[in-house]
Every structure is written in C-alpha cells, then in structure tokens.
Design an enzyme around this catalytic site. Structure first.
Site, PDB file in Angstrom:
ATOM      1  N   GLU A  84      32.930  26.937  35.034  1.00  0.00           N
ATOM      2  CA  GLU A  84      31.858  27.023  35.733  1.00  0.00           C
ATOM      3  C   GLU A  84      30.739  26.123  35.260  1.00  0.00           C
ATOM      4  O   GLU A  84      30.101  25.436  36.263  1.00  0.00           O
ATOM      5  CB  GLU A  84      31.354  28.467  35.231  1.00  0.00           C
ATOM      6  CG  GLU A  84      32.060  29.552  35.767  1.00  0.00           C
ATOM      7  CD  GLU A  84      31.326  30.897  35.938  1.00  0.00           C
ATOM      8  OE1 GLU A  84      31.089  31.151  37.230  1.00  0.00           O
ATOM      9  OE2 GLU A  84      30.735  31.456  35.212  1.00  0.00           O
ATOM     10  N   THR A 100      26.480  34.738  35.527  1.00  0.00           N
ATOM     11  CA  THR A 100      27.055  33.812  36.601  1.00  0.00           C
ATOM     12  C   THR A 100      27.564  34.768  37.530  1.00  0.00           C
ATOM     13  O   THR A 100      28.245  34.151  38.444  1.00  0.00           O
ATOM     14  CB  THR A 100      28.011  32.879  36.048  1.00  0.00           C
ATOM     15  OG1 THR A 100      29.256  33.469  35.480  1.00  0.00           O
ATOM     16  CG2 THR A 100      27.492  32.168  35.169  1.00  0.00           C
ATOM     17  N   THR A 101      27.543  36.010  37.547  1.00  0.00           N
ATOM     18  CA  THR A 101      27.956  36.997  38.829  1.00  0.00           C
ATOM     19  C   THR A 101      26.655  37.865  38.695  1.00  0.00           C
ATOM     20  O   THR A 101      25.895  38.078  38.123  1.00  0.00           O
ATOM     21  CB  THR A 101      28.909  37.800  38.163  1.00  0.00           C
ATOM     22  OG1 THR A 101      28.898  38.382  37.017  1.00  0.00           O
ATOM     23  CG2 THR A 101      30.399  36.919  37.836  1.00  0.00           C
ATOM     24  N   HIS A 134      35.933  37.111  29.166  1.00  0.00           N
ATOM     25  CA  HIS A 134      36.577  36.863  30.408  1.00  0.00           C
ATOM     26  C   HIS A 134      36.628  35.419  30.750  1.00  0.00           C
ATOM     27  O   HIS A 134      36.141  34.567  30.066  1.00  0.00           O
ATOM     28  CB  HIS A 134      35.717  37.695  31.506  1.00  0.00           C
ATOM     29  CG  HIS A 134      34.360  37.081  31.541  1.00  0.00           C
ATOM     30  ND1 HIS A 134      33.200  37.557  31.188  1.00  0.00           N
ATOM     31  CD2 HIS A 134      33.793  35.907  32.409  1.00  0.00           C
ATOM     32  CE1 HIS A 134      32.051  37.003  31.348  1.00  0.00           C
ATOM     33  NE2 HIS A 134      32.638  35.755  32.059  1.00  0.00           N
ATOM     34  N   HIS A 183      34.404  32.811  28.637  1.00  0.00           N
ATOM     35  CA  HIS A 183      33.081  33.387  28.142  1.00  0.00           C
ATOM     36  C   HIS A 183      33.250  34.424  27.135  1.00  0.00           C
ATOM     37  O   HIS A 183      34.102  35.598  27.462  1.00  0.00           O
ATOM     38  CB  HIS A 183      32.185  33.930  29.150  1.00  0.00           C
ATOM     39  CG  HIS A 183      31.778  32.634  30.069  1.00  0.00           C
ATOM     40  ND1 HIS A 183      31.336  32.905  31.318  1.00  0.00           N
ATOM     41  CD2 HIS A 183      31.820  31.230  29.883  1.00  0.00           C
ATOM     42  CE1 HIS A 183      31.062  31.858  32.025  1.00  0.00           C
ATOM     43  NE2 HIS A 183      31.305  30.810  31.129  1.00  0.00           N
ATOM     44  N   HIS A 221      37.377  32.162  33.684  1.00  0.00           N
ATOM     45  CA  HIS A 221      37.033  31.394  35.164  1.00  0.00           C
ATOM     46  C   HIS A 221      38.139  30.420  35.246  1.00  0.00           C
ATOM     47  O   HIS A 221      38.109  29.511  34.199  1.00  0.00           O
ATOM     48  CB  HIS A 221      35.545  31.048  35.253  1.00  0.00           C
ATOM     49  CG  HIS A 221      34.644  32.047  34.984  1.00  0.00           C
ATOM     50  ND1 HIS A 221      34.165  32.962  36.242  1.00  0.00           N
ATOM     51  CD2 HIS A 221      33.972  32.573  34.010  1.00  0.00           C
ATOM     52  CE1 HIS A 221      33.254  33.657  35.727  1.00  0.00           C
ATOM     53  NE2 HIS A 221      33.158  33.317  34.432  1.00  0.00           N
ATOM     54  N   HIS A 252      37.835  40.347  39.909  1.00  0.00           N
ATOM     55  CA  HIS A 252      36.892  39.243  39.833  1.00  0.00           C
ATOM     56  C   HIS A 252      37.465  38.233  38.703  1.00  0.00           C
ATOM     57  O   HIS A 252      37.336  37.126  38.672  1.00  0.00           O
ATOM     58  CB  HIS A 252      35.795  39.526  39.522  1.00  0.00           C
ATOM     59  CG  HIS A 252      35.000  40.389  40.532  1.00  0.00           C
ATOM     60  ND1 HIS A 252      34.685  40.055  41.917  1.00  0.00           N
ATOM     61  CD2 HIS A 252      34.454  41.687  40.581  1.00  0.00           C
ATOM     62  CE1 HIS A 252      34.159  41.111  42.577  1.00  0.00           C
ATOM     63  NE2 HIS A 252      33.966  42.030  41.778  1.00  0.00           N
TER      64      HIS A 252
END
Length: 302
Positions: free
Chosen positions: A121, A216-217, A109, A134, A111, A80
């Site tokens: 995001e 957000t997941t 992590h 993040h 995005h 992910h």
C-alpha cells in the site's frame, strides 16, 4: 476470550455499505458512502527519502510485550484480505505513541498484488513492493477497537514491506499452510498454538517511519498512528503466491489480488523517523533503498 479482545471478530468491519477494490464499489467511489475517505489525512502515502524525512528525537523505540508468548491466532479470508485475529495479551507501547499509552494487538492483515511488480500500500519514492503486512493495535484506554477506531489516538498500525527472497520464511510456515484452507471468503482456520507473533516480524525491527493517517479501507477513519519499518519481512516467491490463490467470494468468483488502496496526498502532514535519515545507506535506509532498486529492476527487466 479475554475482555479486551472480545470484539476482535468485528475488527474494522463496518456493515453499512459494500466496498471493494475495483468496479462500482472501488476506491474512487468509497467517499460516496464513507465521507471520511475524502478527508486530508488519508493513507497510504508515498514516503520520500532524504528530503521528506525528519528525525524526531522524541520517538525512541517501540516496546513489544507478549509477542514471543503463545496467543490464540485465527486466520480468516474476509473477501478483502487474509486476516489473523489475535486473542491474547500482546501489545506495544512507547515509541512516541500518543500519550505513551499501551496499545493492544488486535489483528494482522496483508495487502498484495496480482504479480511481484506491486502489492504494497505504501510506496517509497513512488516504488512499491509485492506485499505489505499491517499489525493493528488499539489504544487500551478505549473499551474496544470499534470505539477506538473513531478516536484520533485510537489505533497504532505497524507496517512491514514484504520482500521476495530465495528461501521460505519458517516464521510464516503455519500461515502459508492455513491459507490453503481458507480460499473462499468467510473461511476460517485456527493457527497452531506454537505460532508466535514474533515469527511474523523481521529479525531487526527497531527503525521506523512515523506519520498520522487513516485506515486504508472504509470507513477510512483518521485514527491511525503509522509506524512503517525500514526492515522487511522476507518471503519466498512460492509463499507470496499462496496469497493470490484466495478468492473474493468462492472458487466461482475472482481471485483476491491487488487489494491495496491508491496512494493519498500527504497535504500538510510531516513524515518523521526515530533514526537519523542522514545515516548512510548501509545502515538505517538500506532496506528502503533496496526497495527502490528492486522496483526499478522490475520495471527494467519484467
């Protein structure tokens, strides 16, 4: 391994249902397995400049502890995202975090998008950047992150937009090199001992935007105090491109791209700052206006 990070390998992992960023397991279907994903304090959000920002004088500044010290960092491709698990005593406190507590650094992590047009995001005035980082912390009053993520004051996430510049960012050199060794899902790579958390931060990281939201997941727990910084991490085009070379499974599958959740409604929540939004654009809001200008430029020229 230190007691407070013993469960870091479980960070934000909830093996009760599958999810992804597209198809039948994509964001529009998350609430079917994770009901909280349909609640009203979800993330990410659009950040409206000027009229939507309110200065909260009680926020002050975040205090960083152990960010310039050696901690053990291991990079994982979890299918992910590219996730760095932190094993050490780094933490943040102050900055208006709930009850003024200490929050242990647990993981970093990222995005990103399939190209430079979007990937972050959060958005500013509906505009996005190519990447968002993040840094996830959990409240030290809880036994571990698995417990904290279900508590209203459980998590504090520091968010940084990634901006593309001409030169490489040397603070990311070890990570970029390690990305080449974790292309398949479940691959892991230890980062050099000399890699410091401070190397991932912008030179200036004093001004931030604050709101209460969620992961957000999945499971989308509404346990996050967000701090979105106005200063960006600066990466070269080739450095950002290395993230796009990861795979969601292995080299026979799809590349890991567009791993960002759609924007969520703000509803009744307030977005505040630890600085005066009225400060002119050459100071506090300059990086955010630059983000908008960058995005507009992409829409015009790409």
């Amino acid at each position: 391994m230190l007691p407070h990070v013993a469960v870091c390998l479980l960070v934000l992992a909830v093996p009760i249902a599958s999810w992804s960023y597209k198809g039948d397991d994509g964001p529009q279907h998350w609430a079917g397995h994770f009901p909280t994903c349909a609640h009203h304090h979800q993330s990410p959000i659009n950040i409206p400049l000027k009229k939507g920002l309110h200065h909260d004088t009680s926020l002050g500044h975040l205090d960083f502890h152990g960010y310039a010290s050696n901690v053990a960092l291991k990079l994982w491709n979890n299918g992910h995202t590219a996730k760095i698990v932190i094993d050490g005593n780094a933490s943040v406190s102050g900055g208006g975090l709930p009850h003024g507590g200490k929050y242990w650094a647990s993981q970093i992590h990222f995005h990103w998008g399939k190209d430079d047009k979007m990937g972050s995001e959060h958005a500013v005035n509906e505009n996005k950047m190519p990447l968002e980082m993040h840094v996830v912390h959990y409240n030290s009053k809880y036994e571990n992150i698995s417990v904290a993520m279900h508590e209203p004051d459980g998590l504090a996430v520091l968010a940084f937009f990634g901006e593309i510049v001409e030169h490489d960012n040397e603070g990311f050199a070890a990570l970029i090199s390690a990305l080449q060794k974790v292309k398949n899902a479940h691959d892991g790579q230890q980062l050099p001992n000399s890699t410091l958390l401070s190397g991932f931060m912008p030179k200036e990281h004093n001004k931030f935007i604050r709101y209460k939201g969620s992961l957000t997941t999945p499971p989308c727990s509404e346990s996050v105090t967000w701090s979105i910084f106005t200063d960006h991490i600066l990466l070269s085009k080739s450095q950002v491109a290395e993230f796009r070379k990861l795979y969601v499974t292995d080299s026979t599958g799809d590349h890991l791209v567009d791993n960002f959740r759609p924007l969520q409604q703000l509803h009744e929540r307030h977005v505040t700052t630890n600085f005066k939004p009225s400060e002119n654009s050459a100071t506090a809001l300059a990086p955010l206006y630059a983000l908008v200008a960058f995005s507009i430029g992409l829409k015009v020229w790409v």
